[in-house]
Design an enzyme around this catalytic site. Structure first.
Site, PDB file in Angstrom:
ATOM      1  N   LYS A  16      26.516  42.257  22.619  1.00 23.95           N
ATOM      2  CA  LYS A  16      26.785  43.371  23.533  1.00 23.95           C
ATOM      3  C   LYS A  16      27.800  44.364  22.947  1.00 23.95           C
ATOM      4  O   LYS A  16      27.630  45.573  23.065  1.00 23.95           O
ATOM      5  CB  LYS A  16      27.315  42.788  24.849  1.00 23.95           C
ATOM      6  CG  LYS A  16      27.278  43.715  26.017  1.00 23.95           C
ATOM      7  CD  LYS A  16      27.306  42.910  27.317  1.00 23.95           C
ATOM      8  CE  LYS A  16      28.470  41.935  27.367  1.00 23.95           C
ATOM      9  NZ  LYS A  16      29.666  42.517  27.997  1.00 23.95           N
ATOM     10  N   ARG A  91      32.519  42.652  37.845  1.00 20.30           N
ATOM     11  CA  ARG A  91      32.307  41.218  37.673  1.00 20.30           C
ATOM     12  C   ARG A  91      31.873  40.538  38.964  1.00 20.30           C
ATOM     13  O   ARG A  91      31.387  39.410  38.932  1.00 20.30           O
ATOM     14  CB  ARG A  91      33.598  40.553  37.201  1.00 20.30           C
ATOM     15  CG  ARG A  91      33.844  40.687  35.711  1.00 20.30           C
ATOM     16  CD  ARG A  91      34.922  39.738  35.258  1.00 20.30           C
ATOM     17  NE  ARG A  91      35.561  40.207  34.044  1.00 20.30           N
ATOM     18  CZ  ARG A  91      35.050  40.069  32.828  1.00 20.30           C
ATOM     19  NH1 ARG A  91      33.896  39.460  32.657  1.00 20.30           N
ATOM     20  NH2 ARG A  91      35.679  40.539  31.782  1.00 20.30           N
ATOM     21  N   ARG A 125      30.053  30.484  13.590  1.00 18.54           N
ATOM     22  CA  ARG A 125      31.034  31.497  13.194  1.00 18.54           C
ATOM     23  C   ARG A 125      32.243  30.839  12.532  1.00 18.54           C
ATOM     24  O   ARG A 125      32.741  29.814  12.992  1.00 18.54           O
ATOM     25  CB  ARG A 125      31.465  32.249  14.452  1.00 18.54           C
ATOM     26  CG  ARG A 125      32.040  33.590  14.188  1.00 18.54           C
ATOM     27  CD  ARG A 125      31.723  34.538  15.303  1.00 18.54           C
ATOM     28  NE  ARG A 125      32.432  34.177  16.536  1.00 18.54           N
ATOM     29  CZ  ARG A 125      32.495  34.975  17.596  1.00 18.54           C
ATOM     30  NH1 ARG A 125      31.885  36.137  17.598  1.00 18.54           N
ATOM     31  NH2 ARG A 125      33.142  34.599  18.666  1.00 18.54           N
ATOM     32  N   ARG A 158      37.174  28.820  15.349  1.00 17.23           N
ATOM     33  CA  ARG A 158      38.032  28.981  16.531  1.00 17.23           C
ATOM     34  C   ARG A 158      37.662  27.938  17.574  1.00 17.23           C
ATOM     35  O   ARG A 158      36.487  27.587  17.708  1.00 17.23           O
ATOM     36  CB  ARG A 158      37.815  30.366  17.166  1.00 17.23           C
ATOM     37  CG  ARG A 158      38.311  31.533  16.358  1.00 17.23           C
ATOM     38  CD  ARG A 158      38.336  32.783  17.213  1.00 17.23           C
ATOM     39  NE  ARG A 158      37.190  32.806  18.146  1.00 17.23           N
ATOM     40  CZ  ARG A 158      37.033  33.677  19.127  1.00 17.23           C
ATOM     41  NH1 ARG A 158      37.924  34.616  19.327  1.00 17.23           N
ATOM     42  NH2 ARG A 158      35.974  33.638  19.907  1.00 17.23           N
ATOM     43  N   ARG A 169      31.960  28.470  28.627  1.00 16.12           N
ATOM     44  CA  ARG A 169      31.971  29.926  28.817  1.00 16.12           C
ATOM     45  C   ARG A 169      30.631  30.413  29.369  1.00 16.12           C
ATOM     46  O   ARG A 169      30.590  31.313  30.212  1.00 16.12           O
ATOM     47  CB  ARG A 169      32.254  30.637  27.481  1.00 16.12           C
ATOM     48  CG  ARG A 169      33.726  30.565  27.071  1.00 16.12           C
ATOM     49  CD  ARG A 169      33.905  30.752  25.573  1.00 16.12           C
ATOM     50  NE  ARG A 169      33.622  32.112  25.112  1.00 16.12           N
ATOM     51  CZ  ARG A 169      33.364  32.421  23.843  1.00 16.12           C
ATOM     52  NH1 ARG A 169      33.298  31.475  22.916  1.00 16.12           N
ATOM     53  NH2 ARG A 169      33.152  33.663  23.491  1.00 16.12           N
TER      54      ARG A 169
END
Ligand SMILES: [Zn+2]
Length: 211
Positions: A16, A91, A125, A158, A169
Site C-alpha cells: 500500500k 479506522r 524481510r 525484525r 497484526r
C-alpha cells in the site's frame, strides 16, 4: 475538474505504501496519514497540536474527536484541491461517519492479497543492523547471505516480521477493517484490486478504476 478523493485499505505487506506514493505522483495529490498529521500538529505549537503532543508523549491513542478535527484541518489545505489519498484513516465506522460530514469520497481502494503471500513477503524481510537497508531472502537477497551489500553489516529479522507477530497484526487488521469494507461497499464506492502481483499491476488496476 475531476477529483480524486481516495481512501486506501490494505493489510500490512500489501504494498500500500509504495502504491500510495505512485498515486500521489501520478495524480498530483497529497498522501495523508494520521501519523504525519499528528507529528506536524505537535510541531506547530497550536492548541490542538500541544494536546496531541502531550497524548503522544504519554503513549496513549489520540482520541477520535481530536483526530477528526485534525483531519478536517488538513483536508482544508490548498494542496487537496484535486483530491487526496487517506492512508490509515478512517479506522472505525465512527471515524468514517465523521469523515463523510467533512468531505465526499470518490473511491475506496481495497488491496486484496492472500494471507500466505503476505506472510511470505513479510517473514522473508531482512534489515541491515548498520545502515537499515532492506532485503528479502528470495525476492531481493544480498550477494552474501546475511550480510549487507552496501556496508557489510549483519542482517536481522525484525520481531514484527516474525510469523506469530505477522499473524497477530493480520488478525487485528481484519477485525478492524472488515466493518469498514462492508460500510463502503454498501455505499457503492468500494473497489477491489488484486495486490498480490506487484505495485505496477496494482497501479494498472487503479488507473482503470479512476478513469
Ligand atoms: Zn548495511
Amino acid at each position: 475538474m475531476k477529483k480524486y478523493r481516495l481512501i486506501l485499505l490494505g493489510p500490512p505487506g500489501a504494498g500500500k505504501g509504495t502504491v500510495a506514493k505512485k498515486i500521489a505522483e501520478k495524480y498530483q495529490i497529497p498522501q495523508i496519514s494520521t501519523g504525519d498529521i499528528f507529528r506536524e500538529a505537535a510541531k506547530s505549537g497550536s492548541e490542538l497540536g500541544s494536546r496531541v503532543k502531550r497524548i503522544m508523549e504519554s503513549g496513549e491513542l489520540v482520541p477520535d474527536d481530536l483526530t477528526i478535527s485534525l483531519v478536517k484541518e488538513r483536508l482544508g489545505k490548498k494542496d487537496t484541491e484535486r483530491g487526496f489519498i487517506l492512508d490509515g484513516f478512517p479506522r472505525t465506522i465512527i471515524q468514517a461517519d465523521s469523515l463523510s460530514e467533512i468531505t465526499s469520497i470518490d473511491a475506496v481502494i481495497n488491496f486484496n492479497i492472500p494471507r500466505e503471500e503476505i506472510i511470505r513477503r513479510l517473514s522473508g524481510r531482512r534489515i541491515c543492523s548498520q545502515c537499515g537497508a532492506i532485503y528479502h531472502v528470495t525476492d531481493f537477497p544480498p550477494k552474501v547471505e546475511g550480510i549487507c551489500d552496501i556496508c557489510g553489516g549483519k542482517l536481522y529479522q525484525r520481531d514484527d516480521d516474525k510469523i506469530e507477530s505477522i499473524e497477530k497484526r493480520l488478525n487485528v487488521y481484519e477485525k478492524q477493517t472488515l466493518p469498514l469494507i462492508e460500510y463502503y461497499r454498501t455505499k457503492g464506492i468500494l473497489y477491489d484490486i488484486d495486490s498480490s502481483v506487484n505495485p505496477d499491476y496494482s497501479m494498472e488496476q487503479i488507473g482503470k478504476i479512476l478513469s
